[in-house]
Design a protein around this motif. Sequence first.
Motif, PDB file in Angstrom:
ATOM      1  N   LEU A 144       0.840  -1.198   0.000  1.00 28.01           N
ATOM      2  CA  LEU A 144       0.000   0.000   0.000  1.00 28.01           C
ATOM      3  C   LEU A 144       0.874   1.246   0.000  1.00 28.01           C
ATOM      4  CD1 LEU A 144      -3.024   0.637   0.060  1.00 28.01           C
ATOM      5  CD2 LEU A 144      -2.832   0.888   2.540  1.00 28.01           C
ATOM      6  N   ASP A 145       0.527   2.182  -0.875  1.00 30.09           N
ATOM      7  CA  ASP A 145       1.269   3.436  -1.001  1.00 30.09           C
ATOM      8  C   ASP A 145       0.312   4.581  -0.704  1.00 30.09           C
ATOM      9  OD1 ASP A 145       3.095   5.362  -1.537  1.00 30.09           O
ATOM     10  OD2 ASP A 145       3.382   4.886  -3.652  1.00 30.09           O
ATOM     11  N   PRO A 146       0.161   4.962   0.578  1.00 32.99           N
ATOM     12  CA  PRO A 146      -0.893   5.919   0.965  1.00 32.99           C
ATOM     13  C   PRO A 146      -0.794   7.253   0.241  1.00 32.99           C
ATOM     14  CG  PRO A 146       0.091   4.871   2.893  1.00 32.99           C
ATOM     15  CD  PRO A 146       0.940   4.498   1.720  1.00 32.99           C
ATOM     16  N   GLY A 147       0.410   7.722  -0.019  1.00 29.57           N
ATOM     17  CA  GLY A 147       0.558   9.019  -0.662  1.00 29.57           C
ATOM     18  C   GLY A 147      -0.029   9.067  -2.060  1.00 29.57           C
ATOM     19  N   ARG A 148      -0.100   7.910  -2.731  1.00 28.73           N
ATOM     20  CA  ARG A 148      -0.605   7.867  -4.101  1.00 28.73           C
ATOM     21  C   ARG A 148      -1.996   7.252  -4.180  1.00 28.73           C
ATOM     22  NH1 ARG A 148       3.891   4.495  -6.964  1.00 28.73           N
ATOM     23  NH2 ARG A 148       2.646   4.952  -8.823  1.00 28.73           N
ATOM     24  N   ILE A 175      15.821 -17.400   3.884  1.00 26.60           N
ATOM     25  CA  ILE A 175      15.710 -16.047   4.422  1.00 26.60           C
ATOM     26  C   ILE A 175      15.025 -15.167   3.380  1.00 26.60           C
ATOM     27  CG2 ILE A 175      17.995 -15.344   3.596  1.00 26.60           C
ATOM     28  CD1 ILE A 175      16.516 -14.297   6.950  1.00 26.60           C
ATOM     29  N   TYR A 176      14.088 -14.348   3.846  1.00 29.74           N
ATOM     30  CA  TYR A 176      13.352 -13.422   2.984  1.00 29.74           C
ATOM     31  C   TYR A 176      13.746 -11.998   3.366  1.00 29.74           C
ATOM     32  CZ  TYR A 176      10.243 -17.451   2.194  1.00 29.74           C
ATOM     33  OH  TYR A 176       9.732 -18.685   1.890  1.00 29.74           O
ATOM     34  N   LEU A 177      13.999 -11.176   2.370  1.00 31.28           N
ATOM     35  CA  LEU A 177      14.360  -9.782   2.597  1.00 31.28           C
ATOM     36  C   LEU A 177      13.524  -8.905   1.672  1.00 31.28           C
ATOM     37  CD1 LEU A 177      18.244 -10.206   2.715  1.00 31.28           C
ATOM     38  CD2 LEU A 177      16.723  -9.960   4.675  1.00 31.28           C
ATOM     39  N   TYR A 178      12.966  -7.845   2.229  1.00 32.66           N
ATOM     40  CA  TYR A 178      12.088  -6.971   1.444  1.00 32.66           C
ATOM     41  C   TYR A 178      12.857  -5.777   0.895  1.00 32.66           C
ATOM     42  CZ  TYR A 178       8.754  -3.269   0.420  1.00 32.66           C
ATOM     43  OH  TYR A 178       8.083  -2.248  -0.194  1.00 32.66           O
ATOM     44  N   SER A 179      12.496  -5.360  -0.314  1.00 35.55           N
ATOM     45  CA  SER A 179      12.978  -4.104  -0.876  1.00 35.55           C
ATOM     46  C   SER A 179      11.834  -3.467  -1.656  1.00 35.55           C
ATOM     47  CB  SER A 179      14.195  -4.322  -1.789  1.00 35.55           C
ATOM     48  OG  SER A 179      13.807  -4.940  -2.999  1.00 35.55           O
ATOM     49  N   PRO A 180      11.804  -2.137  -1.735  1.00 34.94           N
ATOM     50  CA  PRO A 180      10.701  -1.474  -2.430  1.00 34.94           C
ATOM     51  C   PRO A 180      10.817  -1.502  -3.946  1.00 34.94           C
ATOM     52  CG  PRO A 180      12.206   0.147  -1.529  1.00 34.94           C
ATOM     53  CD  PRO A 180      12.697  -1.186  -1.051  1.00 34.94           C
ATOM     54  N   ASP A 181      11.911  -2.069  -4.473  1.00 34.96           N
ATOM     55  CA  ASP A 181      12.094  -2.112  -5.926  1.00 34.96           C
ATOM     56  C   ASP A 181      12.896  -3.350  -6.289  1.00 34.96           C
ATOM     57  OD1 ASP A 181      14.941  -1.483  -5.625  1.00 34.96           O
ATOM     58  OD2 ASP A 181      14.266   0.539  -5.130  1.00 34.96           O
ATOM     59  N   ARG A 182      13.164  -3.502  -7.604  1.00 37.83           N
ATOM     60  CA  ARG A 182      13.885  -4.674  -8.093  1.00 37.83           C
ATOM     61  C   ARG A 182      15.237  -4.287  -8.683  1.00 37.83           C
ATOM     62  NH1 ARG A 182      12.329  -9.091 -12.791  1.00 37.83           N
ATOM     63  NH2 ARG A 182      12.928 -10.964 -11.634  1.00 37.83           N
ATOM     64  N   LYS A 339      -2.303 -13.868  -2.863  1.00 36.09           N
ATOM     65  CA  LYS A 339      -3.653 -14.002  -3.416  1.00 36.09           C
ATOM     66  C   LYS A 339      -4.719 -13.782  -2.362  1.00 36.09           C
ATOM     67  CE  LYS A 339      -2.421 -17.259  -7.099  1.00 36.09           C
ATOM     68  NZ  LYS A 339      -2.585 -18.663  -7.605  1.00 36.09           N
ATOM     69  N   ASN A 340      -4.397 -14.089  -1.106  1.00 36.21           N
ATOM     70  CA  ASN A 340      -5.406 -14.016  -0.051  1.00 36.21           C
ATOM     71  C   ASN A 340      -5.432 -12.670   0.668  1.00 36.21           C
ATOM     72  OD1 ASN A 340      -6.262 -16.570  -0.624  1.00 36.21           O
ATOM     73  ND2 ASN A 340      -5.294 -17.547   1.126  1.00 36.21           N
ATOM     74  N   HIS A 341      -4.270 -12.227   1.179  1.00 39.36           N
ATOM     75  CA  HIS A 341      -4.324 -10.936   1.861  1.00 39.36           C
ATOM     76  C   HIS A 341      -3.863  -9.789   0.990  1.00 39.36           C
ATOM     77  CE1 HIS A 341      -0.131 -11.945   3.112  1.00 39.36           C
ATOM     78  NE2 HIS A 341      -0.631 -13.057   3.584  1.00 39.36           N
ATOM     79  N   LEU A 342      -3.764 -10.015  -0.306  1.00 37.78           N
ATOM     80  CA  LEU A 342      -3.732  -9.001  -1.359  1.00 37.78           C
ATOM     81  C   LEU A 342      -2.529  -8.072  -1.323  1.00 37.78           C
ATOM     82  CD1 LEU A 342      -7.521  -8.020  -1.486  1.00 37.78           C
ATOM     83  CD2 LEU A 342      -6.310  -9.809  -2.741  1.00 37.78           C
ATOM     84  N   PHE A 343      -2.230  -7.428  -0.201  1.00 37.84           N
ATOM     85  CA  PHE A 343      -1.113  -6.487  -0.176  1.00 37.84           C
ATOM     86  C   PHE A 343      -0.634  -6.287   1.251  1.00 37.84           C
ATOM     87  CE2 PHE A 343      -5.077  -4.022  -0.158  1.00 37.84           C
ATOM     88  CZ  PHE A 343      -4.944  -3.312   1.017  1.00 37.84           C
ATOM     89  N   ALA A 344       0.607  -5.806   1.358  1.00 39.59           N
ATOM     90  CA  ALA A 344       1.136  -5.383   2.658  1.00 39.59           C
ATOM     91  C   ALA A 344       0.700  -3.944   2.909  1.00 39.59           C
ATOM     92  CB  ALA A 344       2.662  -5.490   2.675  1.00 39.59           C
ATOM     93  N   GLY A 345       0.387  -3.633   4.164  1.00 37.86           N
ATOM     94  CA  GLY A 345      -0.133  -2.311   4.470  1.00 37.86           C
ATOM     95  C   GLY A 345       0.887  -1.193   4.382  1.00 37.86           C
ATOM     96  N   GLY A 348       6.890  -1.308   6.236  1.00 40.12           N
ATOM     97  CA  GLY A 348       7.125  -2.008   7.492  1.00 40.12           C
ATOM     98  C   GLY A 348       6.363  -3.324   7.554  1.00 40.12           C
ATOM     99  N   GLY A 349       5.124  -3.316   7.023  1.00 40.09           N
ATOM    100  CA  GLY A 349       4.356  -4.554   6.972  1.00 40.09           C
ATOM    101  C   GLY A 349       5.016  -5.588   6.081  1.00 40.09           C
ATOM    102  N   ALA A 350       5.614  -5.139   4.986  1.00 45.38           N
ATOM    103  CA  ALA A 350       6.327  -6.068   4.100  1.00 45.38           C
ATOM    104  C   ALA A 350       7.560  -6.634   4.792  1.00 45.38           C
ATOM    105  CB  ALA A 350       6.717  -5.353   2.805  1.00 45.38           C
ATOM    106  N   ASP A 351       8.247  -5.804   5.580  1.00 48.91           N
ATOM    107  CA  ASP A 351       9.396  -6.307   6.351  1.00 48.91           C
ATOM    108  C   ASP A 351       8.954  -7.374   7.352  1.00 48.91           C
ATOM    109  OD1 ASP A 351      11.593  -4.901   5.280  1.00 48.91           O
ATOM    110  OD2 ASP A 351      11.044  -3.098   6.388  1.00 48.91           O
TER     111      ASP A 351
END
Length: 405
Positions: A144-148, A175-182, A339-345, A348-351
């Motif tokens: 989720l990107d609240p600003g947009r 191990i899983y690591l989150y980043s906002p881009d690829r 597919k079930n919970h659609l997106f991270a809020g 921080g939620g993705a982390d």
Amino acid sequence: MRLDVDHEACPCCGGALHLIGETASEMLDHVPARLRVIRICRPRYGCRACGAIHQAPAPERPIAKGLATPALLAHVLVSKYCDHLPLYRQSQIFARQGVEIDRSTLANWVGGACWWLEPLQARLADHVFTSQQLFADDTPIPVLDPGRGRTKTGRLWVYARDDRPWNGPDPPAAIYLYSPDRKAERPASHLGKFSGVVQVDGYPGFDRLSDGGRIQLAGCWAHARRKFYEVQQATASPVAAEALRRIAEIYAIETAIRGQAAVARLSARQSKSLPLITAMKTWLENQFTQIPPRGGLADAIRYTLTRWGNLCRFLDDGRIELDTNTVERAIRPVTLGRKNHLFAGSDGGADRWATVCSLITTAKLNDVEPFAYLKDVLERMSNGHPMSRLDELLPWNWRLVTAVN
């Protein structure tokens, strides 16, 4: 349950009955989960002589002033990240049991639990990156990107180690690591201290990992095979069918040597797989000159030949697998959760998603039940488990610790 006759004499002749045996059968029953309130009473004692008051200290809570016990927190985490139940559905389930828990409260519980688990995830990352052979991949997750006013696409990078195919000594882990881009610098930063072989798919961002010679890249035959399979399914191409047959021969050899020592695997590959690989390259190069340069078949051959050096890396090292299916299996739960919970809020939620998935997936890889594991870990850490002994709480060590206790 015991079912007995209601008489002591034989209804037929009136003779006395005596036990000659019994018949036992079984049925599988279900006892629904239940919520309970644990009421803690701490008597206070006063001293008439000096006026001092004495009382046992309150037990530590995993979340300050929170109602959730470690068991309830573990249940919420496993339900969301292992069983893929979004928090709003969990809130509805709790309501059916007569307990109103708002989704925002559940989200706060997840955040509080992950605060305890993050150091353990970091220690798990140390274990993964000290391996000399890793699998790497990434998968998109909406954030989720609240600003947009909409979602953005973040990435979960997954790194896995599994020495079992070559009978290695170390336990498997992911191990899983989150980043906002690829961006390509993401895996480069994750693997900044790693030295060894990384088995990857065809994502170009992994190519820069081999700069400097510290990391060698190994290719994935499953991805190469998939290209030919798609062509064969769409066009019934005999060339694609022959490519699939040749790749199947290599996989058959790998099946026969799975679980053997790395030295034995290397010997078998040199004697059996190398001639097949050599012949396949010559055949692919010859076929490429006889087909139109544009089209699915040409793309499949070009994809394979372009990555030929990486695809052949397994011939020189018995520890390397033929494909990246190890990390693909680690990504599958993320796909189901997406597919079930659609997106991270939020980021921080993705982390937090990455933190919990790291521990749950590693627990399953080591045949450890995730709920029992997370419940015990949260109990121990909230009760002051020493940070210097975090290794005891890694899934493969946790089983030994609980067995002793």
